[in-house]
Each structure stands twice: as structure tokens, then as C-alpha cells.
Design an enzyme around this catalytic site. Structure first.
Site, short mmCIF file in Angstrom:
data_model
loop_
_atom_site.label_atom_id
_atom_site.label_comp_id
_atom_site.label_asym_id
_atom_site.label_seq_id
_atom_site.Cartn_x
_atom_site.Cartn_y
_atom_site.Cartn_z
N SER A 1 0.86 -1.35 -0.05
CA SER A 1 0.18 0.16 -0.03
C SER A 1 0.94 1.21 0.06
O SER A 1 2.25 1.20 0.03
CB SER A 1 -0.90 0.00 1.50
OG SER A 1 -0.33 0.51 2.53
N LYS A 2 0.09 2.40 -0.38
CA LYS A 2 0.82 3.55 -0.27
C LYS A 2 2.08 3.91 0.90
O LYS A 2 2.98 4.58 0.59
CB LYS A 2 -0.10 4.76 -0.43
CG LYS A 2 -0.66 4.81 -1.68
CD LYS A 2 -1.18 6.21 -2.06
CE LYS A 2 -1.92 6.13 -3.51
NZ LYS A 2 -3.29 6.48 -3.58
#
Ligand code: GLU
Length: 480
Positions: A252-253
Site C-alpha cells: 500500500s501507499k
């Protein structure tokens, strides 16, 4: 031999994710290897979450990665339209066929009723499956419900059996369809669910092999049941392991970039990115990891793809990107660096010097965004002496720099070789007269002219800067 047709079917609810890029790549590789066709379909049925900018981002990112499709929204093809939203009139017809044949039925249960069923199952610690309350409604009962204004959804009737299929990546997989329950294929608003639309589209687009992430494995039995009910040929499925972050959680980011376009913004080359993602689950037979997509395609076998999850090692990507930066054609690389040097006025630098600057600064970098800092001293009259201050404070510094000023005036700044030789003589002189190590002398020169303790080739740096700027900076350094 059957016609091999594979596809990538992204939903435009975000920029192209690096995981989708890998799925696209493996499909592309399979098509290349087998002489098949690679199809792009945009699954934009969720009109609220889909948007045109994301669609454009998907096109641009796939193209930048070199994954050109043979059929798709922009290039067309025999089996269009390739936007799912333009296919809305197709699905009800097939749903009706299934109802007519007794493979599906109308369900009038309201969301509240279904919620109550689910809660009941939860209370009894049972896995929820639909109760089939509406399966045997008579025509009169249905008419009465319709008269109340209730619009039915359409549910697929799941036959109870053990469903077995041979996954191209994972081998034999078995499912107990009892656990599936009759699932909705058409929502009450007349739109298809993902599992239904995807089957109809893949069937009509004659997709022979479906290669996708294993997050879709639980959908596959439902999809196979629909193919079977329609009497259509079931495609072969291959489910790829997931890509996990180094801490084994979902990528994820917070781990770093996840969209292809964000990687590009951070200075990753698309050639390096696609090479890197190919190695997530696949390894070259000759052990040589740096390869173009075309080279990988020759060596690619879907059965060799690992069925386990792969870890996305940003460090390895950085290393690989560095390798690509080092060997990239200098003129092309220079073009690519321009956005990363937006802070500087490039108009004041000749193209020749710009290329030279990139040539001498590219060696240690792993991403192009590092150039902004690494090239800072090539611009402007003054430099920031923070990094080089220690060196400039050495007691020999003024001796070195005063002598440099004196000599430099007679040097030819149009020739790298000339400056190179002059610097060599300069170091030799300080070794002989003052017993200074050549590198110590050069540290002082570098600190004065660039403000740094390390950096690009000194002679070439000086010829790019020219005599006036070098002289100005040496004078300034003498003052600090
Ligand atoms: N639109 C689906 C997705 O993006 C496609 C899944 C599939 O390949 O069947 O996940």
C-alpha cells in the site's frame, strides 16, 4: 491449435496499480510466447467509482511499460465494445437465457430481509448462504411483488457439487459449491454483477486463458458454473500469487509508490519497472535478471510461474533502476531527466553540457529524482557550502585555493583533457611541495567549486561551469 486470447480487465477506479501491471505483463508475455492476442477491456460498470482520468492513466501506463494491446477501447477489434459500460444491453439477454433454462431465478428479497438472514446465520455461527426463499415463487406471487414496486434481482442457482479445475499456476483446485450459495448475477437496478459481466465478456471476446491475481480465486467457481450453464467452453485459469510489501502486508501507499505513474514521478524508468515486476513470480532460466520484455517473452512459461506470494523489494527495484540508468542511451536519459530538473534554468546550459552533466552524475543514482540535489552545483553562480565546510576549514585550504586561482587563470576550460591534466599536475605539485595526499588536495578543490565532499568528475564539472564561475566560487570559498 486453439486461438490463444488473453486479456487484462482493469476497473478504472484508480491509477494503474503495479500489481495490475504485473498481471498485464504476464498476460502479454503469454500472448507473445504463444502467438496469441492480448486484449484490453475496461471494466467501468461501477460508474460511481470509475473515471475517465483513471482510464487514461491505465492506457498511458500500459503503453509506457511497453504492453501494447492488440484489441481494446482505442484500437478497436472484432469483439468490441471494449468498455464494459457500453455493453449494458448485452447482459440482461444472457440473464434471461439462464432464467428460461432454469439456471437462474428472480429474487425479490429486500436488502433488509437479506440482512436479517445474514444476522441469523451469524448468530448461529454458520457461513451465510442465501436461503433460496424466492427460488420457487409462483407467477402470481411474483406479479404481486412486482405490483408492490419491488424490482427483482436475478440469482444464479448453484448446483451442489464438488467443482474441480486445473489452475495453470496453482495446479488442481477443488471447491465445495455448497459454500457458495445462489449468488446475484443481475442487480435489481438492471446492472450486472462483476462475476456475471466478466463471464459474458470473456465468453463473447473468446478469451481462452484468464491469468489474474489469486484474489480472484474465490470468484472462479462461480464463473465456471455460469460458463457451464450457458453451455460455453470454460477458459483455462491461472491465478498468480499476490505481491506483498517487505513487511508481508498488502502493498500500500505507506510502503512507497504503488501506481505505475507514481513510480515514474519518483524517477523510475519504465523499462526497469517492467523488468522488476517480471521477476515477481518468474525467474529467467539463465539466471540473468536484467532483460527486456521481448527477451523475457522468449523464456516465459506460465507453468513455471511461482504459485506463492512475492515480496516487493523496493531496494532491489532501486538497484535495478540504477542499472538501467547507467546503461541507458545518454540522449534519451537526458530527455527523461528534464522534469526532474525543473527547479533549474536549463536554458542557460547548452544541450552538450546538459548531456555531459547527466553522464557524469548518473553513476551513483538509483532514481532520477536524486538528480535535483546531485546537480544543484551546476546551476547559478554561488553554491551552498554546508556539506564542504569542514574541508574548507582545513588549514591547507587557503594555500590550495590561492594557488588554484593563480593557475586556473591560464587553463583552457574548453577541454576536459586539458583540465584533467592540469588538475593532475596540481595534485602532484602539492604532494611534492607540501606532502599532501592527492585526494586531500582534490577534496579542497571540490569543496570550493561544488560545496560538496563528493560528486561528479571534477575536470568535467569545471568545464561545464566554465572559468568565470569556477573562479568566482574559489574566491567565495576563500572567504568562508
Ligand atoms: N475488473 C476486475 C479487476 O480489476 C477484473 C478481474 C478479472 O481479471 O477477472 O479486478
Amino acid at each position: 491449435m486453439e486461438d490463444i486470447r488473453v486479456r487484462i480487465a482493469p476497473s478504472p477506479s484508480g491509477n494503474l496499480h503495479i500489481g495490475t501491471a504485473r498481471t498485464a505483463l504476464f498476460n502479454y508475455l503469454y500472448a507473445k510466447k504463444t502467438g496469441g492476442k492480448f486484449v484490453l477491456r475496461i471494466e467501468d460498470t461501477d460508474l460511481e467509482r470509475s473515471n475517465a482520468e483513471y482510464t487514461q492513466n491505465i492506457f498511458d501506463s500500459l503503453k509506457a511499460l511497453g504492453l501494447q494491446w492488440d484489441e481494446g477501447p482505442d484500437v478497436g477489434g472484432e469483439f468490441g465494445p471494449y468498455y464494459q459500460s457500453e455493453r449494458f444491453d448485452i447482459y440482461p439477454k444472457y440473464a434471461q437465457i439462464l432464467v428460461d433454462k432454469g439456471y437462474a431465478y428472480e429474487c425479490f428479497c429486500t436488502p433488509e430481509e437479506l440482512e436479517a438472514e445474514k444476522e441469523e446465520a451469524m448468530k448461529n455461527h454458520k457461513a451465510y448462504v442465501y436461503s433460496r426463499k424466492c427460488m420457487n415463487l409462483s407467477e402470481e406471487e411474483k406479479a404481486a411483488l412486482r405490483a408492490k414496486g419491488i424490482k427483482p434481482s436475478i440469482r444464479f442457482k448453484v448446483e451442489h457439487k464438488e467443482l474441480i479445475f486445473n489452475d495453470l499456476v496453482k495446479g488442481e483446485l477443488k471447491f465445495d459449491t455448497n459454500l457458495i450459495g445462489d449468488f446475484v448475477i443481475m442487480k435489481s437496478n438492471g446492472t450486472p454483477t462483476y462475476n456475471f459481466a466478466v463471464v459474458i465478456d470473456d465468453m463473447m471476446m473468446k478469451i481462452s486463458h484468464i491469468i489474474r491475481g489469486e484474489d480472484h480465486i474465490s470468484n472462479t467457481p462461480k464463473q465456471i458454473l455460469i460458463y457451464e450453464a450457458l453451455g460455453a467452453e470454460v477458459p483455462k485459469f491461472g491465478h498468480l500469487g499476490m505481491i506483498l510489501a517487505p513487511d508481508r502486508s498488502k502493498l500500500s501507499k505507506r510502503h512507497g509508490a504503488t501506481a505505475v505513474s507514481d513510480f515514474v514521478k519518483q524517477g523510475y524508468l519504465t523499462d526497469a519497472l517492467i523488468n522488476f515486476v517480471a521477476l515477481l513470480g518468474w525467474s529467467p532460466s539463465d539466471g540473468v535478471e536484467i532483460k527486456t520484455v521481448e527477451e523475457i517473452a522468449k523464456d516465459f512459461r506460465i507453468h513455471d510461474v511461482s504459485s506463492s506470494n512475492s515480496i516487493f523489494e523496493y531496494d532491489k527495484l532501486n538497484w535495478m533502476n540504477g542499472q538501467y540508468i547507467k546503461k541507458m542511451d545518454i540522449s534519451k536519459l537526458t530527455e527523461m531527466t528534464v522534469p526532474f530538473l525543473a527547479k533549474y534554468d536549463l536554458n542557460n546550459m547548452s544541450r552538450e553540457n546538459l548531456e555531459k552533466m547527466i553522464e557524469i552524475t548518473r553513476e551513483p543514482i538509483t532514481t532520477l529524482n536524486q538528480l535535483e540535489y546531485d546537480c544543484a552545483y551546476f546551476f547559478g553562480q554561488d553554491v551552498d557550502y554546508t556539506e564542504g565546510l569542514e574541508t574548507l576549514k582545513k588549514e591547507e585550504a587557503s594555500l590550495v585555493l590561492n594557488r588554484l586561482l593563480e593557475l586556473m587563470n591560464g587553463w583552457d576550460f574548453n577541454s576536459d583533457e586539458h583540465i584533467h591534466d592540469k588538475l593532475a599536475d596540481f595534485r602532484a605539485e602539492f604532494k611534492e611541495k607540501h606532502n599532501m595526499k592527492p585526494k586531500e588536495t582534490m577534496w579542497i578543490v571540490r569543496a570550493a567549486i561544488t560545496g560538496r565532499t563528493r560528486g561528479a568528475d571534477m575536470a568535467k564539472t569545471m568545464t561545464i561551469l566554465g572559468k568565470d564561475v569556477c573562479t568566482h566560487r574559489v574566491k567565495q570559498a576563500l572567504e568562508v
